[in-house]
Design a protein around this motif. Sequence first.
Motif, PDB file in Angstrom:
ATOM      1  N   SER A 116      36.988  36.945  40.214  1.00 27.06           N
ATOM      2  CA  SER A 116      36.865  38.321  40.805  1.00 27.06           C
ATOM      3  C   SER A 116      38.311  38.367  41.441  1.00 27.06           C
ATOM      4  O   SER A 116      38.728  37.379  41.988  1.00 27.06           O
ATOM      5  N   SER A 117      38.930  39.579  41.264  1.00 26.35           N
ATOM      6  CA  SER A 117      40.106  39.742  42.075  1.00 26.35           C
ATOM      7  C   SER A 117      40.044  40.799  43.099  1.00 26.35           C
ATOM      8  O   SER A 117      39.962  41.914  42.891  1.00 26.35           O
ATOM      9  N   TYR A 118      40.154  39.954  44.281  1.00 28.75           N
ATOM     10  CA  TYR A 118      40.289  40.929  45.599  1.00 28.75           C
ATOM     11  C   TYR A 118      41.400  40.964  46.071  1.00 28.75           C
ATOM     12  O   TYR A 118      41.448  41.669  47.306  1.00 28.75           O
ATOM     13  N   GLY A 119      42.293  40.336  45.511  1.00 23.88           N
ATOM     14  CA  GLY A 119      43.931  40.424  46.172  1.00 23.88           C
ATOM     15  C   GLY A 119      44.115  39.293  47.117  1.00 23.88           C
ATOM     16  O   GLY A 119      44.769  39.142  47.928  1.00 23.88           O
ATOM     17  N   LEU A 120      43.074  38.195  46.850  1.00 23.31           N
ATOM     18  CA  LEU A 120      42.992  37.001  47.796  1.00 23.31           C
ATOM     19  C   LEU A 120      44.066  36.212  47.914  1.00 23.31           C
ATOM     20  O   LEU A 120      44.608  35.816  46.790  1.00 23.31           O
TER      21      LEU A 120
END
Length: 188
Positions: free
Chosen positions: A124-128
């Motif tokens: 998942s890409s949350y901008g973590l």
Amino acid sequence: MNSMFDIISSSIIGSLLMLSIFAVGSNLSEVSYRNTFDYTVQLAVTDFSQTIEYDFNKIGYRAPKPSITAAESTGITFLSDITNTHTVATIRYYAGDETELPGTQNPHDLPLYKKVNNGTAVPSSYGLTYMKFRYYDSLGTQLTVPVTGGNLSKIKSIKVEAVVQSMMPVDSTYSSLYWERTFFPKNL
């Protein structure tokens, strides 16, 4: 002579006024972009936190002890009947590295992986850009990571720290938000 002076001074004042209007317009655009990216980061943190909270509150649900089978600073593996179907699953959460999301403009963002049983790890890409796990015993004493062996059953709470940033910068600065939560799963 006076009319020539009036024309020149009017031209100078008009030019300064136009420059001021352009500067205000430029600042409004920058503020608008920054607000949009701030809002996007807030939404990403909300999605991230809801995902983590749902699963972490169910750690150990209908599972044998120790429910946590691996506890590292960058990830955790635990047992739970996450789907409430009387089937215990092994769930692993971990952060990838910066090279795994080449499609974004932020060079520091990393994917969050969730793997259930022997399935494929789903990113998942949350901008973590930062994620760390800390583990505590029943007295609130932080355990040394990686937690192994008999110490896994001592884990009673888990602190998750994360930083989420926008995928694109505004004036070379990324919108950023720090999130932290300590979980006290009932079934540990």
